[in-house]
Design an enzyme around this catalytic site. Sequence first.
Site, PDB file in Angstrom:
ATOM      1  N   HIS A  82       9.909 -17.982   6.084  1.00 53.60           N
ATOM      2  CA  HIS A  82       8.758 -17.091   6.116  1.00 53.60           C
ATOM      3  C   HIS A  82       7.527 -17.914   6.440  1.00 53.60           C
ATOM      4  O   HIS A  82       7.314 -18.981   5.876  1.00 53.60           O
ATOM      5  CB  HIS A  82       8.572 -16.408   4.754  1.00 53.60           C
ATOM      6  CG  HIS A  82       7.562 -15.299   4.785  1.00 53.60           C
ATOM      7  ND1 HIS A  82       7.907 -13.973   4.981  1.00 53.60           N
ATOM      8  CD2 HIS A  82       6.213 -15.317   4.663  1.00 53.60           C
ATOM      9  CE1 HIS A  82       6.812 -13.234   4.972  1.00 53.60           C
ATOM     10  NE2 HIS A  82       5.769 -14.027   4.783  1.00 53.60           N
ATOM     11  N   ASP A 161       4.874  -3.939  -1.834  1.00 56.33           N
ATOM     12  CA  ASP A 161       4.173  -4.861  -0.929  1.00 56.33           C
ATOM     13  C   ASP A 161       3.678  -4.117   0.305  1.00 56.33           C
ATOM     14  O   ASP A 161       2.583  -4.388   0.799  1.00 56.33           O
ATOM     15  CB  ASP A 161       5.075  -6.029  -0.515  1.00 56.33           C
ATOM     16  CG  ASP A 161       4.329  -6.962   0.430  1.00 56.33           C
ATOM     17  OD1 ASP A 161       3.298  -7.514   0.012  1.00 56.33           O
ATOM     18  OD2 ASP A 161       4.737  -7.103   1.596  1.00 56.33           O
ATOM     19  N   ARG A 168      -4.767  -4.408   1.045  1.00 55.78           N
ATOM     20  CA  ARG A 168      -5.497  -5.688   1.014  1.00 55.78           C
ATOM     21  C   ARG A 168      -6.113  -6.000   2.363  1.00 55.78           C
ATOM     22  O   ARG A 168      -7.195  -6.573   2.458  1.00 55.78           O
ATOM     23  CB  ARG A 168      -4.538  -6.807   0.595  1.00 55.78           C
ATOM     24  CG  ARG A 168      -4.168  -6.752  -0.880  1.00 55.78           C
ATOM     25  CD  ARG A 168      -2.976  -7.637  -1.173  1.00 55.78           C
ATOM     26  NE  ARG A 168      -3.187  -8.988  -0.722  1.00 55.78           N
ATOM     27  CZ  ARG A 168      -2.221  -9.774  -0.207  1.00 55.78           C
ATOM     28  NH1 ARG A 168      -0.981  -9.347  -0.112  1.00 55.78           N
ATOM     29  NH2 ARG A 168      -2.504 -10.994   0.181  1.00 55.78           N
ATOM     30  N   SER A 183       3.260 -11.298  -2.634  1.00 55.44           N
ATOM     31  CA  SER A 183       3.631 -10.546  -1.434  1.00 55.44           C
ATOM     32  C   SER A 183       4.798 -11.231  -0.715  1.00 55.44           C
ATOM     33  O   SER A 183       5.816 -10.604  -0.397  1.00 55.44           O
ATOM     34  CB  SER A 183       2.398 -10.454  -0.523  1.00 55.44           C
ATOM     35  OG  SER A 183       2.751 -10.080   0.773  1.00 55.44           O
ATOM     36  N   LYS A 187       9.194 -10.219  -1.144  1.00 56.18           N
ATOM     37  CA  LYS A 187      10.010  -9.858   0.031  1.00 56.18           C
ATOM     38  C   LYS A 187      11.205 -10.801   0.159  1.00 56.18           C
ATOM     39  O   LYS A 187      12.315 -10.375   0.466  1.00 56.18           O
ATOM     40  CB  LYS A 187       9.162  -9.938   1.304  1.00 56.18           C
ATOM     41  CG  LYS A 187       8.189  -8.781   1.439  1.00 56.18           C
ATOM     42  CD  LYS A 187       7.484  -8.800   2.771  1.00 56.18           C
ATOM     43  CE  LYS A 187       6.450  -9.892   2.879  1.00 56.18           C
ATOM     44  NZ  LYS A 187       5.085  -9.485   3.122  1.00 56.18           N
TER      45      LYS A 187
HETATM   46  N1  URA Z   1       2.120 -12.912   4.592  1.00 53.94           N
HETATM   47  C1  URA Z   1       2.616 -11.999   3.709  1.00 53.94           C
HETATM   48  O1  URA Z   1       3.764 -11.572   3.814  1.00 53.94           O
HETATM   49  N2  URA Z   1       1.815 -11.580   2.709  1.00 53.94           N
HETATM   50  C2  URA Z   1       0.561 -12.033   2.550  1.00 53.94           C
HETATM   51  O2  URA Z   1      -0.091 -11.631   1.620  1.00 53.94           O
HETATM   52  C3  URA Z   1       0.048 -12.974   3.473  1.00 53.94           C
HETATM   53  C4  URA Z   1       0.860 -13.406   4.490  1.00 53.94           C
END
Ligand code: URA
Length: 433
Positions: A82, A161, A168, A183, A187
């Site tokens: 990620h 999220d 956000r 966040s 995931k």
């Molecule tokens: N990437 C994400 O998945 N969430 C965030 O809050 C910032 C970057």
Amino acid sequence: MRIYDIILKKRNGGTLTKEEIACFIDGYVNGSVPDYQAAALCMAIFFRGMTDAETAALTDCMARSGDMIDLSRFGGLTVDKHSTGGVGDKTTLIVAPIVAALGGKVAKMSGRGLGHTGGTVDKLESIPGMRVTMEREAFLRQVEAIGIAVIGQSGNLTPADKKLYALRDVTATVDSIPLITSSVMSKKIAAGSKNIVLDVKAGSGAFMKTPDDARLLARNMVAIGKACGRNITALITDMSRPLGTAVGNAIEVIEAAEVLRGASKGDLYDVCAALATEMTMLFAGVPRAVAEKQVADAIESGAAFEKMKEWVCAQGGDTAWLESAKYGDGAAFAVPVLSPSDGFITSMNAEAIGAAAVILGAGRSKKEDAIDHSAGIIVKEKTGGAVKKGQVLACLYTNNAASAQQAKQRYLDALTIGPQAPEKTELIFDIIR
Ligand code: URA
């Protein structure tokens, strides 16, 4: 429990209990907590922060807010990555086929671009025919058969999220360490991979502007991943300039294919090799030197590019396009950005360059905007480059002539040109295990 009292407690610097956090997340997902109260709480968290225990509880509640994917049928071979988001960041398109070619199982859910940062799903959709949605069983069968499937975030994965991130994004509460941690990690935990590598970006194009802030974020995320029983490593990588040369969608896929064909080296190759090495060390349990060699061999032998074609074909994409597409295909206008003076590029505002690509049509200003997959920017000179007045610094591709002029100015404003070459900076600042 009243949501008002939870907001007040955090606003006044208190520490929320697990029950209070669960009450907020449950209520936000089921609609009983309205956006304005969720936004107020996010802003209170932005200013007051969260303890490690609060961040862990928030992550856990968000991960459990929807489906949790069970990848246990693949044993310890599952591996995910990620990125916290950047400009020209097409690393998933490169590292996922490399590690799949090496025997890793990549069952990945990726996001779309929002704001100045791009998203893997939008990039994949620039390949004609490519499907980015799939039923759960078909998704898992593809991972079983060829080691890789990448789709958009499925319907009910971390709905908390999905709602919170969109909120956000429009309430100036993205760049908060506990909110980014929860966040990203919610995931990753819900998506089920045993091994996770995080690419935490630092610099002008990232949410974390300094390596120190990125380190803090990385440490938080690694601690939470470990507490959830995952093998996890974070790399802190440079985002003070776009990664590679392409910023857009189709042009980023073309650049990724070039790297996989061994035809493009440089910063993009180096970051991808580092990420793929860490992923291989985790899923294969091999030492660094072995993983590094396996990654380099996967590219040199053509196995990684073959895996990319197999993956694209499995998701309905046109592999002939992948072999033959050229920068600028489908864009009516190709507009050069010329250097206004002699000198050296001393800095680039990567966020502004991402915003210039959005103006050209490569991204969205609002969630519902359509993307022009052929639009984008090829960066020809980056920080440290010596330039002459009139030299081409970048090429802008678009189907909207008016946007080109605006984007051109934005691009020039994003650069600083000075008489002396800047000091060389690191590409990979740190590795947090
Ligand atoms: N990437 C994400 O998945 N969430 C965030 O809050 C910032 C970057």
